[in-house]
Structure formats: structure tokens, C-alpha cells
Design a protein around this motif. Structure first.
Motif, short mmCIF file in Angstrom:
data_model
loop_
_atom_site.label_atom_id
_atom_site.label_comp_id
_atom_site.label_asym_id
_atom_site.label_seq_id
_atom_site.Cartn_x
_atom_site.Cartn_y
_atom_site.Cartn_z
N GLN A 229 -27.92 13.58 -12.15
CA GLN A 229 -28.81 12.48 -11.80
C GLN A 229 -28.46 11.84 -10.46
OE1 GLN A 229 -29.55 11.72 -16.52
NE2 GLN A 229 -28.86 9.99 -15.36
N ILE A 230 -27.26 12.09 -9.97
CA ILE A 230 -26.87 11.56 -8.66
C ILE A 230 -27.80 12.14 -7.58
CG2 ILE A 230 -25.04 11.61 -6.90
CD1 ILE A 230 -23.02 11.77 -9.25
N VAL A 231 -28.23 13.39 -7.81
CA VAL A 231 -28.96 14.13 -6.77
C VAL A 231 -30.21 13.39 -6.31
CG1 VAL A 231 -30.13 16.32 -6.27
CG2 VAL A 231 -28.10 16.30 -7.74
N TYR A 232 -30.99 12.83 -7.26
CA TYR A 232 -32.26 12.25 -6.81
C TYR A 232 -32.10 10.92 -6.07
CZ TYR A 232 -32.39 10.89 -11.89
OH TYR A 232 -32.13 10.47 -13.15
N TYR A 233 -30.96 10.28 -6.22
CA TYR A 233 -30.70 9.10 -5.38
C TYR A 233 -30.57 9.55 -3.91
CZ TYR A 233 -29.99 6.12 -9.46
OH TYR A 233 -30.17 5.40 -10.63
N PHE A 234 -29.84 10.62 -3.70
CA PHE A 234 -29.71 11.17 -2.34
C PHE A 234 -31.08 11.59 -1.81
CE2 PHE A 234 -25.28 11.69 -0.98
CZ PHE A 234 -24.61 11.32 -2.13
N TYR A 235 -31.82 12.29 -2.67
CA TYR A 235 -33.11 12.83 -2.23
C TYR A 235 -34.05 11.71 -1.80
CZ TYR A 235 -37.20 15.84 -2.23
OH TYR A 235 -38.32 16.53 -1.86
N ALA A 236 -34.11 10.64 -2.62
CA ALA A 236 -35.01 9.52 -2.30
C ALA A 236 -34.58 8.84 -1.00
CB ALA A 236 -35.01 8.51 -3.44
N TYR A 237 -33.28 8.71 -0.84
CA TYR A 237 -32.75 8.07 0.37
C TYR A 237 -33.14 8.87 1.61
CZ TYR A 237 -29.14 6.84 3.79
OH TYR A 237 -28.47 6.48 4.94
N PHE A 238 -33.01 10.18 1.54
CA PHE A 238 -33.36 11.01 2.69
C PHE A 238 -34.86 10.98 2.97
CE2 PHE A 238 -29.43 13.63 1.45
CZ PHE A 238 -28.62 12.90 2.31
N LYS A 239 -35.66 10.92 1.90
CA LYS A 239 -37.12 10.89 2.08
C LYS A 239 -37.57 9.58 2.71
CE LYS A 239 -39.02 14.55 0.70
NZ LYS A 239 -39.71 15.48 1.37
N LEU A 240 -36.95 8.49 2.28
CA LEU A 240 -37.38 7.17 2.73
C LEU A 240 -36.94 6.91 4.18
CD1 LEU A 240 -38.95 4.97 1.27
CD2 LEU A 240 -36.79 3.83 0.78
N LYS A 241 -35.83 7.52 4.55
CA LYS A 241 -35.30 7.38 5.92
C LYS A 241 -35.07 5.92 6.31
CE LYS A 241 -37.20 11.62 7.99
NZ LYS A 241 -38.03 12.17 6.93
N LYS A 242 -34.52 5.14 5.42
CA LYS A 242 -34.17 3.74 5.71
C LYS A 242 -32.72 3.51 5.30
CE LYS A 242 -38.30 2.03 6.91
NZ LYS A 242 -39.39 2.31 5.98
#
Ligand SMILES: *Cc1c(COP(=O)(O)O)cnc(C)c1O
Length: 458
Positions: A229-242
Motif C-alpha cells: 500500500q506504500i506504493v500508491y502514496y508514491f504514485y499519487a505524489y508523482f502524479k500530482l507533482k506538488k
């Protein structure tokens, strides 16, 4: 890397050990001895990866001794092939809300994301000469179906799923009880989710029984679930670019949000993790007052969060008390003997550096489902609605990502009441829920559950 227990740092276990055991001896939870922290350049490299590549890189850090990166990569590919999107999750914008849809797997809740990987890890880590494995899991409604989808008809594995009788939605129950593989046993316990979880934990601590049936567990206390579940925190962070983003997480057992806490330790620029609860607000109370005191479970329209004993909180506690395993043992001992424990003001302050907590009642949840539909022609489920409600209540945060934890179809009745809309099953749901249901109703008793399991495995 080695793993130890929150209640005994001297214990040393491998990833395979902790994966198969789930719960540490003596009742503690497993934690890794190191947590990799990515630097700026490494984060930049990770930001270019697809979801599956990212999952491989992140998960590998926690199991490198047992699984090669190549094996892990193919295992992850296999795990996510039944998801609606190639990218597994989807970040969607609704006005000022960033919604991370995590429910596009085979049983329509975020639990699939970890459970599919876990199903395949069993296949990988369990050797052919091992005895048949009997997996026990307590579910508040979604873990059970995700585990069933991941383990149905797997050779040499039986799965026993305990759910609280009449306390989950009918779609949730049907998704669990209609698949009917011969290795799947659904047990409806006459009690709450907390009762189910208690039985599972006690049977795990019953060494002679655990060894006799070669027992394993896949509840969110299993560290492997947190890792996935750690993975999607990274993924969202990279998508949001903030930078400095926050996450609002519909929370029950504190597993999903704890994955966000570990993501922060791994170097993600996360400001606050917002615990969104329903009326079962033990986490809201402990984070705002320091008192951890389970009450009686109150049934709500977000049943997957009808939990009063948030097991994974012990994993946060370990860091809050400066990694003092004796102190964790003492607090957990207080909990079992007196029914509560109390944190100091400085410990509360420490928690509040990373967390906010907000309770959303059923009435507000209904209203949020209605408003989101009115405003965006988009239907959300009641759990996700608490996440949106909590995000809106906290002041002073920008760039909040709300975790969408379940597909609204799973809670069709509630959604219908709030919006007047009738939902149909999405095509990625793998079960045919109109088939005949199969489950047994059992009293809230360890010995009754033990007898049942022994009868089935003989
Ligand atoms: C399990 C679940 C939650 C709570 O997650 P925890 O990891 O137990 O905190 C929230 N929403 C849904 C839909 C769930 O299935």
C-alpha cells in the motif's frame, strides 16, 4: 533485512517468517529493522516509472533476501492483470478534490491492491514440501473478498474468512460467499468485526493450534499488506507533482494510513495524514486527546470502518515512544487489563506533527455522497465520502489527496438512498453475485471456531 516485534526488539525474523506468521509471538506486530530513505535523485528516477515498475522498486526494499527483483516484477505483473486500468490506480480531479481511485481491482476495494500480490507471494514463498497452509482472516467486509479472489482454488491452501454476521453490506457478503472454491470457508460470526479480529488473534497466540493446522494470516496486521500500500502514496505524489501534499484516508484498522506514514519515512514530501473515521472514532480520540479506549462498535453506513480496536496503531506507538519495546508492551498490557491506555501530552504532540483526525457521522456522509453527485455527476461510496468530509474540515492544508477506498456498487443501498441512483455491477468485478451463497453461522467463541476449522481440515 531483519524484522523484529513492537513488543520485543531482540527478536529477529526474515521476510518469509513474518509474511507467513502475520502476528509476532507474544502478540506484537512486526516492523523492519531499516526503512530505506530515498534521496532527491532517487525520487526523480522513481517518478518516471509505471505503477507496476514503481511497485517492484518499492516492495523489493522489504523482501530482497527472499525474492529477486526479476521474480518480483513478474509476480507484480501477474497480480495486477485483472485490474481495470493498466496503471492499477487512477488520480482523478473533482473540483478542488484530488481523488485517488483504489477500487478498480477484482473485488472493488483497495484491499485488492495488496491482496493480489500476497496471493502470489504465497505461491512463491511456500515450497512444495511445506504442509498445507490454513489462512485465517477477519474481515469488516472488504479484506475477505479480496483474500478470496487472491487465493481461490490455490493448491495446498485453505482460507477461513470470519465476517460479522449481518453487519456488512449485502453486496459485500455476496462477493465473498458466491465464488465457492473448495478451499474457501466463509464463517459469519455472531458478533462485531472486533470479535472476529479477537478470535483470529487469540488463535494465532494459541501455539499448539497454530502449529497443528499450519496457520497463516492476511489481515492488515500482516506487514506485507502495508508494504504494497506504500506504493500508491508514491504514485499519487508523482502524479500530482506538488510538494508538501496531504492525504485524507478513510480509516479503520490504521493499516492504509500507516502505509502513508512509512511513505513519509521513505522520503516523500508529505505534510499531514488525515485520519477520517465514522462514529467509531477511537483513532480520532487518541490523536486528539491521547486516550486510547475502545468502546462498543456502532454499526454505520461505512461498515468496513466499524472497528474500535485499530490494531496497526501499535506500529505508530512504537515510534512515538522512541522505539521502547518495553513501553509498548506496558501500554498494550494496560489496554488488555484496564481497557485503555493514555499517552502523554508530548507524545500526542508528536503524533500531531504527522496526523490530523476527523470524525464524520452518517448523516454528513450521506450528504457528501449526494453533493458530490449533484456537483460532479460522480458517485462515491460512503467510506470515500468520509475521506472527502475530513479533508474539507481540516484548515490550512493544500493539495490534499483523498483515498477512494471502495467502489460505490459495494454499498448500493446507501448510495441509492443518498442519490436516488441504482448502480449496476462494474465489468471488472470477477464474481457472479447472483450465484448461490455459501457460508456458516457460528457463535462468537474461540472454541467453536477451532472445532469448525479442525473439522474442515481433517
Ligand atoms: C478496509 C477499509 C477501510 C479501512 O482501512 P484500514 O486499513 O483498516 O484503516 C476503509 N475503507 C474501505 C472501503 C475498506 O475496505
Amino acid at each position: 533485512m531483519k524484522y523484529f516485534s513492537t513488543r520485543d526488539k531482540s527478536l529477529k525474523f526474515s521476510f518469509k517468517d513474518i509474511f507467513l506468521r502475520g502476528l509476532a509471538p507474544g502478540g506484537g506486530l512486526f516492523l523492519p529493522s531499516e526503512i530505506k530513505k530515498f534521496n532527491k535523485d532517487e525520487l526523480n528516477d522513481l517518478s518516471k516509472l509505471s505503477y507496476k515498475e514503481l511497485a517492484t522498486e518499492i516492495i523489493f526494499n522489504f523482501c530482497k533476501e527472499e525474492v529477486s527483483k526479476k521474480e518480483l516484477k513478474s509476480l507484480i505483473e501477474k497480480s495486477y492483470k485483472n485490474f481495470k486500468d493498466e496503471e492499477v490506480v487512477n488520480l482523478k480531479r473533482l473540483g478542488d478534490i484530488n481523488l485517488l481511485e483504489l477500487y478498480n481491482g477484482p473485488t472493488l476495494a483497495f484491499k485488492d491492491i495488496a491482496m493480489q500480490v500476497i496471493g502470489n507471494l504465497y505461491g512463491h514463498l511456500k515450497t512444495a514440501k511445506d504442509k498445507p497452509l490454513n489462512i485465517l482472516v477477519a474481515t469488516s467486509g472488504d479484506t475477505g473478498s479480496a483474500a478470496i479472489a487472491a487465493l481461490n482454488n490455490r493448491e495446498n491452501i485453505n482460507l477461513f474468512v470470519l465476517h460479522p454476521h449481518n453487519k456488512i453490506s449485502s453486496v459485500q457478503r455476496k462477493i465473498m460467499t458466491t465464488i465457492g472454491g473448495s478451499n474457501i470457508y466463509n464463517i459469519a460470526i455472531e458478533g462485531s468485526f472486533d470479535d472476529c479480529q479477537k478470535i483470529v488473534k487469540e488463535l494465532f497466540n494459541d501455539d499448539s493450534f497454530r502449529l497443528k493446522i499450519n496457520m497463516s494470516g492476511v489481515n492488515s496486521i500482516n506487514w506485507a499488506r502495508i508494504v504494497c500500500q506504500i506504493v500508491y502514496y508514491f504514485y499519487a505524489y508523482f502524479k500530482l507533482k506538488k510538494e508538501n501534499i496531504s492525504f485524507s484516508v478513510p480509516t479503520g484498522n490504521f493499516g492504509d494510513i500507516y502505509a502513508g506514514y512509512i511513505a513519509k519515512k521513505m522520503g516523500l514530501s508529505i505534510n499531514k495524514l488525515i485520519v477520517a473515521t465514522n462514529e467509531n472514532d477511537i483513532l480520532q480520540r487518541v490523536i486528539n486527546t491521547g486516550e486510547y479506549k475502545p468502546e462498543k462498535v456502532k454499526p454505520s453506513i461505512s461498515p468496513s470502518m466499524d472497528i474500535q480496536v485499530a490494531s496497526n496503531f501499535e506500529r505508530l506507538l512504537f515510534y512515538v515512544v522512541d522505539q521502547d519495546d518495553q513501553k509498548v508492551s506496558l501500554l498494550m498490557d494496560n489496554l488488555s487489563k484496564k481497557g485503555f491506555f493514555k499517552l502523554s501530552q508530548s507524545e500526542v504532540k508528536d503524533i500531531k506533527k504527522d496526523f490530523e483526525a476527523v470524525k464524520i457521522n452518517d448523516e454528513t456522509t450521506q450528504l457528501i455522497i449526494k453533493n458530490i453527485n449533484d456537483e460532479f455527476k460522480f458517485i462515491i461510496d460512503p467510506h470515500t465520502a468520509t475521506g472527502i468530509g475530513a479533508a474539507r474540515k481540516v484548515n490550512g492544508l493544500e493539495n490534499i489527496v483523498v483515498l477512494g477506498t471502495a467502489h460505490p456498487f459495494k454499498f448500493s443501498d446507501t448510495v441509492q438512498k443518498a442519490t436516488g441512483k441504482n448502480l449496476v455491477a462494474p465489468s471488472h468485478l470477477i464474481m457472479d453475485i447472483d450465484k448461490k451463497e455459501k457460508f456458516d453461522i457460528i457463535k462468537n467463541s474461540n472454541s467453536k471456531v477451532k472445532d469448525y476449522i479442525l473439522r474442515k481440515v481433517q
